[in-house]
Write an enzyme that holds these catalytic residues in place. Structure first.
Site, short mmCIF file in Angstrom:
data_model
loop_
_atom_site.label_atom_id
_atom_site.label_comp_id
_atom_site.label_asym_id
_atom_site.label_seq_id
_atom_site.Cartn_x
_atom_site.Cartn_y
_atom_site.Cartn_z
N ASP A 102 62.57 97.30 20.41
CA ASP A 102 63.86 96.70 20.05
C ASP A 102 65.03 97.35 20.77
O ASP A 102 65.99 97.81 20.14
CB ASP A 102 64.10 96.78 18.54
CG ASP A 102 62.94 96.31 17.70
OD1 ASP A 102 62.15 95.49 18.20
OD2 ASP A 102 62.81 96.76 16.55
N GLU A 121 62.90 85.96 14.81
CA GLU A 121 63.67 87.16 14.51
C GLU A 121 64.48 87.58 15.73
O GLU A 121 64.54 86.88 16.73
CB GLU A 121 62.75 88.30 14.06
CG GLU A 121 61.71 88.70 15.07
CD GLU A 121 60.73 89.73 14.53
OE1 GLU A 121 60.68 89.92 13.30
OE2 GLU A 121 60.03 90.37 15.33
#
Length: 343
Positions: free
Chosen positions: A45, A229
């Site tokens: 991420d 997401e």
């Protein structure tokens, strides 16, 4: 995404996916050699920033971990944002332990850096998004100090059909601040913030800007399928571009993560893909996924951020190999108004 179950899954994942092995540095994409972050392979991420002549990558885990580089190739590990978890997190999530913060978002406003971060009970929508600020990203500076600003948003199982994770701050053409976030459940949400960038503006204004069909045999306490997401909004020309990640992350070679996109002339949407399908109704054009064919180097790619440095647009994300998650950085071209990874 923490808690007892998550810790067990994370340990298993670390043993099988994050094992440190020599990196194969032969895969070239654009003008950057990938796989450069090899001494601590679990880059997950990532979000990029630049201050002065230094690039920074902030990423999930260990109190939000940090790498720095002068050229995007040779990276140096820096101290994590948090060495001790803010007390409010355990108050909001009583089962939370450790430094399991993830999905940082970093941008510069009002003379300081704003860092949003999230944590959750794994597989549940019992989640919180917090914020910290700093005057500089340089740990050697006398002004360097991360100051936690507390909670911005919380989602509660049984109350909310959304999940307060994966935050990204976006500023519209009028200077209004918005926070986009979320995964699974009812999709990606957008909420208006106050000028302090820390609190929800009143009257509250919420939008669902991307969603995928889900199998509702799952309860609202479980993630279920229809994975979506990691939203990131990037303004280019007349459009706001919404990047999102579809399908399964965090499973090594079995990951199916891929990056999707839509665009809108309004930050609140609708975000339409190349075929004109609204991302709130399952739309999303493919930007980048795993390698195709027999000889795969990367099995999946996802959770991206997009930044402009010195007039050039870059996309950073993590990619799944046979050994661990790697940081990849690509230059973006724009063809007919849509981003294309430069090769």
């Amino acid at each position: 995404m923490k808690g007892t179950l998550f810790i067990i899954l994370l340990l298993a994942c670390c043993l099988s996916v994050y094992a440190q092995q020599p990196a194969d540095n032969n895969h070239i994409r654009g003008r950057f050699q990938v796989g450069d972050v090899t001494t601590d392979p679990g880059v997950h991420d990532p979000v990029m920033a630049k201050e002065g002549d230094t690039y920074y990558v902030y990423y999930t885990g260990g109190g939000i971990q940090v790498w720095a580089s002068k050229d995007m190739k040779t990276w140096t590990k820096l101290p994590s944002v948090f060495s001790v978890a803010p007390a409010w997190v355990a108050q909001r999530l009583p089962s939370f332990k450790g430094l399991g913060f993830w999905a940082p978002d970093l941008s510069f406003h009002n003379g300081q850096w704003y860092l949003y971060y999230a944590t959750s009970i794994f597989g549940k929508n019992t989640s919180v998004i917090g914020i910290a600020t700093n005057k500089t990203l340089d740990p050697k500076s006398k002004d360097y100090k991360w100051v936690d600003g507390g909670m911005v948003i919380q989602s509660v199982t049984g109350r909310d059909d959304w999940n307060a994770i994966d935050p990204n701050l976006a500023i519209d053409e009028n200077g209004t601040a918005w926070l986009v976030f979320g995964s699974h459940w009812d999709g990606l949400k957008l909420v208006r913030l106050n000028p302090d960038l820390k609190t929800i503006a009143e009257p509250q204004e919420w939008h669902t800007i991307a969603s995928r069909p889900r199998d509702y045999k799952y309860t609202d306490a479980e993630a279920g399928n229809g994975e979506i997401e990691a939203p990131f909004i990037f303004k280019k020309g007349d459009y706001y571009y919404l990047f999102a990640s579809w399908d399964a992350c965090c499973s090594g070679i079995h990951s199916t993560y891929n990056i999707r996109i839509g665009r809108s002339k309004k930050i609140t949407g609708p975000y339409l893909d190349k075929d004109g399908v609204d991302m709130a109704k399952g739309g999303g054009s493919l930007v980048l996924g795993g390698d195709t064919g027999v000889n795969k180097t990367f099995y999946a790619r996802g959770h991206n951020s997009v930044e402009t440095f010195d007039g050039v647009d870059y996309m950073a994300y993590h990619a799944y190999t046979t050994t661990y998650e790697r940081l990849e950085i690509n230059q973006l071209d724009w063809v007919d108004g849509w981003p294309v990874v430069k090769k």
